[in-house]
Design a protein around this motif. Sequence first.
Motif, short mmCIF file in Angstrom:
data_model
loop_
_atom_site.label_atom_id
_atom_site.label_comp_id
_atom_site.label_asym_id
_atom_site.label_seq_id
_atom_site.Cartn_x
_atom_site.Cartn_y
_atom_site.Cartn_z
N ASP A 174 -122.59 -51.51 -80.42
CA ASP A 174 -122.79 -52.95 -80.62
C ASP A 174 -123.44 -53.51 -79.36
O ASP A 174 -123.07 -53.14 -78.25
CB ASP A 174 -121.45 -53.65 -80.88
CG ASP A 174 -121.64 -55.02 -81.50
OD1 ASP A 174 -122.28 -55.89 -80.85
OD2 ASP A 174 -121.16 -55.25 -82.63
N ASP A 175 -124.41 -54.41 -79.53
CA ASP A 175 -125.09 -54.96 -78.36
C ASP A 175 -124.30 -56.09 -77.70
O ASP A 175 -124.67 -56.56 -76.62
CB ASP A 175 -126.50 -55.44 -78.72
CG ASP A 175 -126.48 -56.55 -79.77
OD1 ASP A 175 -125.56 -56.56 -80.60
OD2 ASP A 175 -127.40 -57.38 -79.76
N GLU A 190 -124.94 -49.67 -76.47
CA GLU A 190 -125.52 -50.99 -76.72
C GLU A 190 -126.42 -51.04 -77.94
O GLU A 190 -126.70 -52.10 -78.46
CB GLU A 190 -126.32 -51.44 -75.50
CG GLU A 190 -125.50 -51.58 -74.23
CD GLU A 190 -126.36 -51.90 -73.02
OE1 GLU A 190 -127.46 -52.45 -73.23
OE2 GLU A 190 -125.95 -51.60 -71.90
N ASN A 191 -126.93 -49.88 -78.37
CA ASN A 191 -127.82 -49.87 -79.54
C ASN A 191 -127.88 -48.46 -80.12
O ASN A 191 -127.32 -47.51 -79.54
CB ASN A 191 -129.23 -50.35 -79.16
CG ASN A 191 -129.83 -49.54 -78.04
OD1 ASN A 191 -130.07 -48.35 -78.19
ND2 ASN A 191 -130.08 -50.18 -76.90
N THR A 238 -120.61 -49.23 -86.06
CA THR A 238 -121.87 -49.79 -85.55
C THR A 238 -122.19 -51.16 -86.12
O THR A 238 -121.95 -51.43 -87.31
CB THR A 238 -123.05 -48.84 -85.83
OG1 THR A 238 -124.26 -49.42 -85.34
CG2 THR A 238 -123.21 -48.55 -87.31
N ARG A 290 -127.39 -55.62 -86.39
CA ARG A 290 -128.52 -56.18 -85.65
C ARG A 290 -128.40 -55.83 -84.17
O ARG A 290 -127.52 -56.33 -83.47
CB ARG A 290 -128.59 -57.70 -85.84
CG ARG A 290 -128.85 -58.10 -87.29
CD ARG A 290 -129.09 -59.58 -87.42
NE ARG A 290 -129.25 -59.98 -88.81
CZ ARG A 290 -130.40 -59.90 -89.48
NH1 ARG A 290 -131.47 -59.45 -88.87
NH2 ARG A 290 -130.47 -60.30 -90.74
N MET A 291 -129.32 -54.95 -83.70
CA MET A 291 -129.33 -54.51 -82.30
C MET A 291 -130.77 -54.23 -81.89
O MET A 291 -131.60 -53.89 -82.73
CB MET A 291 -128.50 -53.22 -82.13
CG MET A 291 -127.03 -53.35 -82.47
SD MET A 291 -126.16 -51.76 -82.30
CE MET A 291 -126.88 -50.82 -83.67
N PRO A 292 -131.09 -54.35 -80.59
CA PRO A 292 -132.46 -54.04 -80.13
C PRO A 292 -132.72 -52.54 -80.12
O PRO A 292 -131.79 -51.73 -80.19
CB PRO A 292 -132.47 -54.61 -78.71
CG PRO A 292 -131.04 -54.54 -78.27
CD PRO A 292 -130.23 -54.83 -79.51
N ASP A 305 -131.72 -50.51 -84.82
CA ASP A 305 -130.64 -51.27 -85.45
C ASP A 305 -129.70 -50.36 -86.23
O ASP A 305 -129.87 -49.13 -86.28
CB ASP A 305 -131.20 -52.38 -86.35
CG ASP A 305 -132.05 -51.83 -87.50
OD1 ASP A 305 -131.93 -50.64 -87.82
OD2 ASP A 305 -132.82 -52.61 -88.09
#
Length: 448
Positions: free
Chosen positions: A12-13, A38-39, A57, A60-62, A65
């Motif tokens: 997760d970001d 983080e992603n 997970t 929405r992540m950079p 995803d």
Amino acid sequence: MVTVPYKLMIVDDEYEIRQGLRSFDYSAFGIEVSEDCENGLFALKALESEPVDIVVTDIRMPLMDGLALAEKLSSRYPHTKIIILSGYDDFEYAKTCMKHGALDYLLKPLDFEEYERILTKAIRLIDLEKEQNARSAALERKAKLSAHHLRKKFLRDIVQSAMTDDAIELESASAEVMLEENGEYVVVLLRSTVYPEKPKGVGDKEWNLIVFTLDNLLQDLWDEQGMGYHYVETDGECSLILTQTEGLAALREGKDGLTERLDSLLNGLKRFRGLFRTHFSYVIGPIVSKPGNIRRSYRAAQGLFHARIDRPDEAAEYLQPDGERPPGKEIEQANGKRLVQEAKHFIENNYDRTITLDDVAKHVHLNASYLSFLFKELTGQKYIDYLTLYRIEKAKEFLMQTNHKVHEIGEMVGYENPRYFTLVFKKYTQQSPNEYRNGLFHANAKDG
């Protein structure tokens, strides 16, 4: 009491979400949280060295995803259970993730009672799979890992080393790389503008991530587009082997179709400028015939990067095969036939996973090059042809008798890469797997 913990990864970001999930008491479930990322891209990198049983997970992540991560996990780690974190606005997105193998989803803000229910469900499924498929699952994971490393090693060797035709035939099959004996090839070299130095301010850990990212992006932007194959060196140099007929024809005729494709590839890399911190450029080597000459195109491209014309020797250099030569005396027929028969039995019992000539040779306690000689001498057929034809016949049976998808049947007969399986099937049957299955369907309908 659970003595062997299950491994869980959090992706997760948002730092607060990761910490909130970490605060949950996993000990009652026998779960150990191995790492939080983080992603999806960082998660894939971490999973290479430490696989886990459960991945929780966000969507929405950079960089990568949750949907892209779920797709990669379902292909590379099919036994890993995926739990999706979803906001109300992402509900349809979460359902798409479920189609790619996710076990369940949680709506934010998290309901920890619901989280307990889903974890219990995941553990129950993991235990059931372990009980039913302990041996086969282990073999499958080993086979996938083996195929991945064999592919990287072969692609490195084919661009950088001299290889005999026999070595290319055997190793390309094990690596699931399709190179036609009389085909034509070109190597495109891709380098960062600061090569061979690392970009300023980039440490070893970040550099390893950059190389890993390049490898994954080129898989999507080159290999999966049907252009050919790629290999990324640890110093960041990327070798793109062009096998596509249309691209070779365009290059020969001076058309710019290939350069348009390469420029599009560079634009794809620009999306990750924040990670790469550099520009990329490429040079195109000459067209060469036969796989054994691919390295000549590679060496010529290297010369172009040094702003000079590098003409490789006209005569190709070939390595002599390693290992013992077949004994000069007459082969003892009865013993030789027994050993070949044992080799065939091993193939028939293990065709559904990645196996190499070395694996078979070890099983029958022979040197690999001698077994290869013995197989051809007593059967009139090369080892790799026997293995491939056996797999194709099994694939035909599965296509005829089951409703499994083509990529599933490919895995069932030992091919990790669906595209490679289709290419091999078509080479030996002149039909794609789907065409073969549809032909059977129409024939049966007509008979009925």
